[in-house]
Design an enzyme around this catalytic site. Structure first.
Site, short mmCIF file in Angstrom:
data_model
loop_
_atom_site.label_atom_id
_atom_site.label_comp_id
_atom_site.label_asym_id
_atom_site.label_seq_id
_atom_site.Cartn_x
_atom_site.Cartn_y
_atom_site.Cartn_z
N GLU A 161 -0.59 4.83 -0.51
CA GLU A 161 -1.40 6.02 -0.81
C GLU A 161 -0.54 7.27 -0.64
OE1 GLU A 161 -4.97 5.99 1.54
OE2 GLU A 161 -5.75 4.26 0.46
N ARG B 91 -1.32 -2.86 -18.72
CA ARG B 91 -2.65 -2.26 -18.94
C ARG B 91 -2.86 -1.17 -17.89
NH1 ARG B 91 -6.79 -3.59 -22.02
NH2 ARG B 91 -5.32 -4.96 -23.03
N TYR C 245 0.84 -1.20 0.00
CA TYR C 245 0.00 0.00 0.00
C TYR C 245 0.87 1.24 0.00
CZ TYR C 245 -5.00 -0.61 0.13
OH TYR C 245 -6.29 -0.80 -0.24
N LYS D 37 -1.02 0.10 -25.40
CA LYS D 37 -1.32 0.00 -26.83
C LYS D 37 0.00 0.02 -27.60
CE LYS D 37 -6.02 1.83 -26.40
NZ LYS D 37 -6.23 2.54 -25.14
N THR E 241 -2.98 5.63 -22.34
CA THR E 241 -2.85 4.30 -21.77
C THR E 241 -1.40 3.88 -22.01
OG1 THR E 241 -3.56 3.37 -23.87
CG2 THR E 241 -5.23 3.55 -22.15
N ASP F 51 -5.60 13.13 -25.80
CA ASP F 51 -5.62 11.72 -25.40
C ASP F 51 -4.82 10.98 -26.47
OD1 ASP F 51 -6.19 9.05 -25.02
OD2 ASP F 51 -8.30 9.40 -24.50
N1 DSN Z 1 -11.06 0.51 -26.06
C1 DSN Z 1 -9.87 1.10 -26.60
C2 DSN Z 1 -9.71 0.82 -28.05
O1 DSN Z 1 -9.94 -0.31 -28.43
O2 DSN Z 1 -9.35 1.69 -28.81
C3 DSN Z 1 -9.79 2.53 -26.31
O3 DSN Z 1 -9.66 2.69 -24.95
#
Ligand code: DSN
Length: 427
Positions: free
Chosen positions: A67, A246, A65, A240, A237, A211
């Site tokens: 925080e 993730r 933990y 990707k 994110t 984003d």
């Molecule tokens: N769900 C994702 C995608 O497939 O592009 C975006 O967060």
């Protein structure tokens, strides 16, 4: 001696493999490994995390933990995880040339939520891309928290070109005077002019949030125009094109740092996931290497080759092609819906997702298109020659004349192709 034996016995018990303590779950994970090995992964938002990232993500850091933030925690025993988080922050700052980084968001959606929470009051006006033109749920969909708490307006793609029309976005911004403009998409196959977005935002006194989830790897490699200098906030994110765990990250200008940090903790989250933050640190280190840069270039080259094959075979691509890692195929002219295409391709061992195309007549559960991306297959080792084979298999599978015997043959072709590219051979 006795002590040593006791300790080693304890370790053996503690490290009992999953298959021994939970064969049912281990069996499912093995099934998924088999599925990943035996299919051509073309979902544009997916990738294969490196062994280093997987190892950090499954480490004992999950036990801690923490925080708060490094050197300002609400728990004891944080001296090591403080270093882990600081390492992740410093690596991310240097990778993207960022002033301030928060590595605690659990996902891209939580990162976006934190920016809205920090920057907006309930009901404030925001201008973002339409979901069915390539935007994201958290960019104002009515049933998403974003659409329920804030007043989102949408820009879309030009009907003729399938591209962003910056003059039109500027006109909308001047009319709507939003407090925040959101740039970035989940299904846009072209480069985005973030500097132009920043000019539009400045012109109406709005802040700019980019984003960059889909293109973060390309940005890290210097292969996409930079969102970090022009953006007030940049969210992403990490799983990707970046090929990390993730999770999510927020980058912002120094003067906005306090608001972002407070929005994440204690505003929206409690304990950060230290094992995932460690995996992000590993991902940022790998993303700074020449090998990673070359892979991002190959991802773009592979997408261009696949796009060319599909177009040569009579498939329409939104905007007429791709500049990045993905393409959006509009299947209207071949008489196949998105869901039918997704299912047909699954039968031949190719995974894609159905996707609305701009001005789609079909509901989102059906759609007229599919989205195809090359990050995962490129990580697996595919180059242009393999993309041509994949293109041929897709065209044959989507042909209205494909027979069951032909589909079976195509499945075999996919398996033969994959056999040359082992995935996670250590597992
Ligand atoms: N769900 C994702 C995608 O497939 O592009 C975006 O967060």
């Amino acid at each position: 001696m006795n002590d040593q034996r006791t300790e080693s016995k304890t370790q053996i018990e503690f490290l009992a493999p999953l298959a021994e303590v939970d064969p049912e779950l281990a069996g499912l994970i093995t099934d998924e490994l088999r599925r990943q090995r035996q299919t051509v992964e073309l979902i544009a938002s997916e990738n294969f995390a490196s062994r280093a990232v997987l190892e950090a993500a499954s480490s004992i850091l999950t036990n801690k933990y923490a925080e708060g933030y490094p050197q300002a925690r609400y728990y004891g025993g944080c001296e090591v995880v403080d270093e882990v988080e600081s390492l992740a922050i410093e690596r991310c700052k240097s990778l993207f040339g960022a002033e301030h980084v928060n590595v605690q968001p659990h996902s891209g959606s939580s990162a976006n939520q934190a920016v809205y929470f920090a920057d907006l009051a309930l009901g404030d006006s925001v201008l973002a891309m339409k979901l069915d033109h390539g935007g994201h749920l958290s960019h104002g969909l009515k049933v998403n928290f974003s659409g329920r708490f804030y007043h989102f307006h949408n820009y879309g793609l030009d009907r003729e070109t399938g591209r962003l029309d910056y003059d039109e976005i500027e006109r909308q911004a001047k009319e709507l005077r939003p407090k925040l403009i959101v740039a970035g998409a989940s299904a846009y196959p072209r480069q985005i002019d973030f500097a132009r977005f920043a000019d539009i935002a400045r012109g109406v006194g709005a802040r700019l949030m980019v984003d960059m989830a889909h293109i973060a790897g390309l940005v890290a490699a210097g292969l996409h125009p930079d969102p970090v200098a022009p953006g007030d906030y940049v969210t992403t994110t990490t799983h990707k094109t970046l090929a990390g765990p993730r999770s999510g990250v927020i980058i912002c200008k120094e003067q906005l740092a306090k608001g972002i940090d407070k929005a994440i903790f204690p505003g929206l989250q409690g304990g950060p996931l230290m094992h995932i933050i460690a995996a992000k640190a590993a991902c940022f280190r790998l993303a700074g290497t020449d090998e990673f840069r070359d892979r991002q270039q190959q991802t773009i080259d592979n997408a261009a080759r696949l796009a060319q094959c599909l177009q040569d075979g009579g498939i329409n691509l939104v905007s007429g092609g791709t500049d990045n890692h993905l393409m959006l195929a509009d299947l209207t002219n071949i008489g196949v819906t998105g869901i039918e295409a997704e299912n047909r391709l699954e039968e031949v061992g190719i995974t894609v997702n159905k996707n609305s195309v701009p001005y789609d007549d079909q509901p989102p559960t059906v759609t007229s298109g599919i989205r195809l991306g090359t990050p995962a297959v490129t990580t697996r080792g595919f180059r242009e020659a393999e993309m041509e084979q994949v293109g041929e298999i897709i065209l044959a599978a989507l042909s209205p004349h494909a027979t069951a015997a032909e589909i079976k043959l195509l499945r075999q072709k996919t398996s033969d192709l994959l056999a040359g590219f082992p995935l996670y051979p250590h597992l």
